[in-house]
Write a protein that holds these residues in place. Structure first.
Motif, short mmCIF file in Angstrom:
data_model
loop_
_atom_site.label_atom_id
_atom_site.label_comp_id
_atom_site.label_asym_id
_atom_site.label_seq_id
_atom_site.Cartn_x
_atom_site.Cartn_y
_atom_site.Cartn_z
N ALA A 54 0.83 -1.21 0.00
CA ALA A 54 0.00 0.00 0.00
C ALA A 54 0.86 1.25 0.00
O ALA A 54 0.52 2.25 -0.64
CB ALA A 54 -0.93 -0.01 1.22
N ALA A 55 1.97 1.21 0.72
CA ALA A 55 2.86 2.38 0.75
C ALA A 55 3.36 2.71 -0.65
O ALA A 55 3.34 3.88 -1.07
CB ALA A 55 4.03 2.12 1.69
N VAL A 56 3.81 1.72 -1.37
CA VAL A 56 4.33 1.95 -2.72
C VAL A 56 3.21 2.35 -3.67
O VAL A 56 3.38 3.23 -4.52
CB VAL A 56 5.07 0.70 -3.21
N GLU A 57 2.05 1.73 -3.52
CA GLU A 57 0.91 2.08 -4.37
C GLU A 57 0.50 3.54 -4.18
O GLU A 57 -0.02 4.18 -5.09
CB GLU A 57 -0.27 1.16 -4.06
N GLN A 58 0.78 4.08 -2.98
CA GLN A 58 0.42 5.48 -2.70
C GLN A 58 1.58 6.45 -2.97
O GLN A 58 1.53 7.60 -2.58
CB GLN A 58 -0.06 5.61 -1.25
N GLY A 59 2.59 5.96 -3.65
CA GLY A 59 3.63 6.85 -4.15
C GLY A 59 4.95 6.85 -3.41
O GLY A 59 5.86 7.59 -3.79
N VAL A 60 5.10 6.05 -2.36
CA VAL A 60 6.37 6.00 -1.65
C VAL A 60 7.46 5.44 -2.54
O VAL A 60 7.27 4.41 -3.20
CB VAL A 60 6.23 5.15 -0.36
N THR A 61 8.61 6.11 -2.56
CA THR A 61 9.75 5.61 -3.35
C THR A 61 10.97 5.30 -2.48
O THR A 61 12.00 4.91 -3.01
CB THR A 61 10.15 6.64 -4.43
N LEU A 62 10.85 5.49 -1.15
CA LEU A 62 11.93 5.14 -0.23
C LEU A 62 11.36 4.31 0.92
O LEU A 62 10.51 4.78 1.67
CB LEU A 62 12.61 6.39 0.33
N ILE A 63 11.84 3.09 1.03
CA ILE A 63 11.51 2.22 2.15
C ILE A 63 12.75 2.13 3.03
O ILE A 63 13.82 1.70 2.57
CB ILE A 63 11.12 0.80 1.68
N ASP A 64 12.62 2.53 4.28
CA ASP A 64 13.76 2.55 5.20
C ASP A 64 13.62 1.42 6.22
O ASP A 64 12.58 1.28 6.87
CB ASP A 64 13.83 3.89 5.93
N THR A 65 14.68 0.62 6.34
CA THR A 65 14.63 -0.52 7.24
C THR A 65 16.01 -0.74 7.86
O THR A 65 16.90 0.10 7.76
CB THR A 65 14.12 -1.77 6.49
N ALA A 66 16.18 -1.87 8.54
CA ALA A 66 17.48 -2.24 9.12
C ALA A 66 17.52 -3.75 9.28
O ALA A 66 16.49 -4.40 9.45
CB ALA A 66 17.67 -1.57 10.48
N ASP A 67 18.73 -4.30 9.23
CA ASP A 67 18.85 -5.75 9.33
C ASP A 67 18.38 -6.27 10.68
O ASP A 67 17.95 -7.41 10.81
CB ASP A 67 20.28 -6.20 9.05
N HIS A 125 9.59 -7.17 -4.09
CA HIS A 125 10.55 -7.65 -5.09
C HIS A 125 9.82 -8.26 -6.28
O HIS A 125 8.85 -8.99 -6.10
CB HIS A 125 11.47 -8.70 -4.47
N PRO A 126 10.27 -7.94 -7.52
CA PRO A 126 11.36 -7.03 -7.91
C PRO A 126 10.94 -5.57 -7.72
O PRO A 126 9.80 -5.22 -7.96
CB PRO A 126 11.60 -7.37 -9.37
N TYR A 127 11.89 -4.73 -7.33
CA TYR A 127 11.54 -3.41 -6.84
C TYR A 127 11.28 -2.36 -7.92
O TYR A 127 10.63 -1.36 -7.64
CB TYR A 127 12.67 -2.91 -5.91
N GLY A 128 11.78 -2.55 -9.09
CA GLY A 128 11.60 -1.54 -10.12
C GLY A 128 12.61 -0.41 -9.97
O GLY A 128 13.32 -0.29 -8.98
N ASP A 129 12.64 0.47 -10.95
CA ASP A 129 13.66 1.51 -11.01
C ASP A 129 13.40 2.66 -10.04
O ASP A 129 14.33 3.35 -9.63
CB ASP A 129 13.76 2.07 -12.42
N GLY A 184 20.58 0.10 -2.53
CA GLY A 184 20.57 1.49 -2.95
C GLY A 184 21.19 2.44 -1.93
O GLY A 184 21.95 3.34 -2.29
N LEU A 185 20.84 2.25 -0.65
CA LEU A 185 21.40 3.07 0.42
C LEU A 185 21.68 2.15 1.60
O LEU A 185 20.76 1.57 2.17
CB LEU A 185 20.43 4.18 0.84
N TYR A 186 22.95 2.02 1.95
CA TYR A 186 23.35 1.18 3.09
C TYR A 186 23.92 2.09 4.17
O TYR A 186 24.88 2.82 3.93
CB TYR A 186 24.38 0.14 2.67
N GLN A 187 23.30 2.02 5.34
CA GLN A 187 23.63 2.95 6.42
C GLN A 187 24.32 2.25 7.58
O GLN A 187 23.87 1.18 8.01
CB GLN A 187 22.35 3.63 6.91
#
Length: 296
Positions: free
Chosen positions: A45-58, A74-78, A122-125
């Motif tokens: 739902a988050a992506v369907e509503q336009g979110v392009t950044l998902i932030d998480t942690a291992d 997955h697959p995440y798309g461009d 894409g982003l590893y913190q």
């Protein structure tokens, strides 16, 4: 205020209002929160509503949040960037320790690659600098992982301005995650440095961990009432107005709350309203509380 794109690392356009995954795992970032199907549906739902950044942690779960993201998206798309973190080992609800040796960071990164089902993150913190390991060794391993193509961009979580300055001398830092919200502006120096260097600032505890109900409530409520909005929406809209590098990633386990949060991107605050909000008294140290895991 629209969810305008921010160029992460200069080459990844992100909508400035993302989604944090602390709310899809259990309290204290431990185990599941609800059913797996509910978590997957929320992420979609988050992506369907336009979110392009998902932030998480291992260590959310541990490992569970990354697994849920892969199952859902997955697959995440461009257009979608999944940001994750390493450098912390969770041993129980709200229990963790740093693990920043180069071999630890490599092992964690490669495990995240497997769980997320990608060849490059894409982003590893770096979730925290390990005080027992020289900063240069931790940053050096992130740089090697980037050179090997396993990381596209490097980020830092919970850093001081001096730490960020030192890091920038050796690695390109694309993003920083520090606490920042209407009532906690203790990272103002870090924010100014991010603005000067074009670094994304992903504020955690963007809703103040309930502090809005204790401090500044009347002022925020008045602004919210003028717009037919919630205090939380005002708090998020203020961040988007406050600095062009602020990219909040509020989290939740509720589909309705998700929609409400994302609607904050269209809230246009007036100059007088911003003046009132800018003048709110910051929360005292430690005022964020321990119940904020769903807002990361």
């Amino acid at each position: 205020m629209t969810n305008a794109a921010f160029p992460l690392g200069g080459d990844l356009p992100l909508g400035r209002l993302g989604f944090g995954t602390g709310g899809v795992v259990g309290p204290g970032y431990w185990g599941p929160r609800g059913s797996r199907a509910e978590a997957v549906a929320l992420l979609r739902a988050a992506v369907e509503q336009g979110v392009t950044l998902i932030d998480t942690a291992d260590n959310y779960g541990p490992g569970l949040a990354e697994e849920l993201i892969a199952e859902a998206l997955h697959p995440y798309g461009d257009r979608l960037v999944v940001a994750t973190k390493g450098g912390v080992v969770r041993t129980g609800p709200d229990e963790w320790h740093t693990a920043g040796r180069p071999e630890d960071l490599r092992r964690m990164c490669e495990a995240s690659l497997r769980r997320l089902r990608v060849e490059r993150i894409g982003l590893y913190q770096l979730h925290r600098f390990d005080p027992a390991v020289p900063e240069a060794e931790q940053l050096g391993e992130l740089a090697r992982l980037r050179e090997e193509g396993k990381i596209r961009h490097i980020g830092l979580d919970t850093v001081s301005a001096p730490q960020l300055r030192r890091a920038l001398e050796s690695v390109p830092v694309a993003a920083v995650q520090n606490p920042y919200n209407l009532l906690d502006r203790s990272s103002a120096e870090v924010l100014a440095l991010c603005e000067a260097r074009g670094i994304a600032f992903l504020p955690y505890y963007p809703l103040g961990s309930g502090a809005l109900a204790r401090e500044g409530a009347a002022a925020v409520a008045a602004v919210a009432a003028a717009h037919g909005a919630s205090p939380g929406q005002v708090a998020l809209a203020w961040l988007l107005h406050h600095s062009p590098v602020l990219c909040p990633t509020p989290g939740t386990g509720s589909p309705a709350h998700l929609t409400q949060n994302l609607a904050a991107a269209s809230l246009r605050l007036t100059t007088p309203e911003l003046t009132v909000l800018d003048a709110l008294r910051p929360a005292p140290p430690g005022g964020r509380g321990a119940s904020a895991e769903s807002t990361r």
